[in-house]
Design a protein around this motif. Sequence first.
Motif, short mmCIF file in Angstrom:
data_model
loop_
_atom_site.label_atom_id
_atom_site.label_comp_id
_atom_site.label_asym_id
_atom_site.label_seq_id
_atom_site.Cartn_x
_atom_site.Cartn_y
_atom_site.Cartn_z
N GLY A 111 0.83 -1.20 0.00
CA GLY A 111 0.00 0.00 0.00
C GLY A 111 0.86 1.25 0.00
N GLU A 112 0.26 2.31 0.49
CA GLU A 112 0.91 3.62 0.40
C GLU A 112 1.73 3.93 1.66
OE1 GLU A 112 -1.68 6.76 -1.14
OE2 GLU A 112 -1.11 7.92 0.61
N GLY A 113 1.06 4.05 2.78
CA GLY A 113 1.74 4.35 4.03
C GLY A 113 0.75 4.25 5.17
N PRO A 114 1.23 4.11 6.40
CA PRO A 114 0.31 3.97 7.53
C PRO A 114 -0.57 5.20 7.70
CG PRO A 114 2.62 3.61 8.19
CD PRO A 114 2.64 4.11 6.79
N GLY A 115 -1.79 4.96 8.15
CA GLY A 115 -2.67 6.06 8.53
C GLY A 115 -2.65 6.20 10.06
N PRO A 124 -0.01 -2.53 9.48
CA PRO A 124 -0.59 -1.88 8.31
C PRO A 124 -2.05 -2.28 8.08
CG PRO A 124 0.91 -3.61 7.63
CD PRO A 124 1.00 -3.53 9.13
N PHE A 125 -2.80 -1.38 7.49
CA PHE A 125 -4.16 -1.66 7.04
C PHE A 125 -5.04 -2.23 8.16
CE2 PHE A 125 -2.17 -1.36 2.83
CZ PHE A 125 -3.10 -0.57 2.18
N ASN A 152 3.93 -1.44 3.12
CA ASN A 152 3.63 -0.12 2.55
C ASN A 152 4.86 0.46 1.88
OD1 ASN A 152 0.86 0.66 3.15
ND2 ASN A 152 1.45 0.52 5.30
N HIS A 226 -6.24 1.39 -4.78
CA HIS A 226 -6.07 1.37 -3.33
C HIS A 226 -7.43 1.17 -2.66
CE1 HIS A 226 -5.15 2.72 0.71
NE2 HIS A 226 -3.87 2.61 0.42
#
Length: 261
Positions: A111-115, A124-125, A152, A226
């Motif tokens: 994915g992109e990066g942690p939220g 992650p996720f 990510n 995504h």
Amino acid sequence: MSLNREQMLAEMGITPQWVLRDDARAALEQEETPAPIAEAAASVAVTAVALPVVAGAGEAPVLRPTPAVDGLGWPELQQGIRECSACILCQQRKQAVPGVGDLKPDWLFIGEGPGAEEDVRGEPFVGQAGKLLDAMLASLGIARGEKVYIANAVKCRPPGNRTPEAAEMAACRPWLERQITLLKPKVIVLLGKAAVHSVLGEDKSLAAMRGRRFEHAGIPVAVTYHPAYLLRNLPDKAKAWEDLLFARRLLREAGQSHMFE
Ligand code: URA
């Protein structure tokens, strides 16, 4: 069991109700037949998740060079990621989020990066997009931690869940590359434009890249949307399902080619 297109779209959640059926795994035996998506996705709200867009060629300052990763084993790699200060994302993170899953996976999802939630929990996720990702995995008959590793493009949360800058992804790329080298997945699925940019160095639209086989380090790569984007663009879930089937074909082909090595 075979579903027509309308039924398949319903299974992908385009109609309001997603249902988990008992025969999910049995359905997977039939090529191209969409297996049910886990019911978790039905409760997913469609707001509050940043829409992934392509990273610009930002000038984020690199604080310290990313350490050399060649030769690192898994524990040192994890530790190196947790202690990394190669870009400004380290300044506001609660913790780095290296990744999670099977260390001998068939699948690697990037994915992109942690939220915000990932930053707190260190995995992650795990937020709303993560629930949808789990549902996507369930549709393939796999579960988090079994045959799949999730990582990510950047390991630290970009403030405000903004898209990581190109320089931040570049600073983090050695960690990702070492993960790929150690994991040796049979197929890589890139979730969204940031992951595509990081791994393939491409800035084309996802629409132009979906359904095509790419390769990274000799590993077949498929591209899809995504999950956060899918939460806001429900009709594109059908395309994501096609992309997962495509990735599964790449995986099976990779399995067959290994038999002749
Ligand atoms: N979005 C991502 O790209 N990665 C996460 O870990 C969570 C949300």
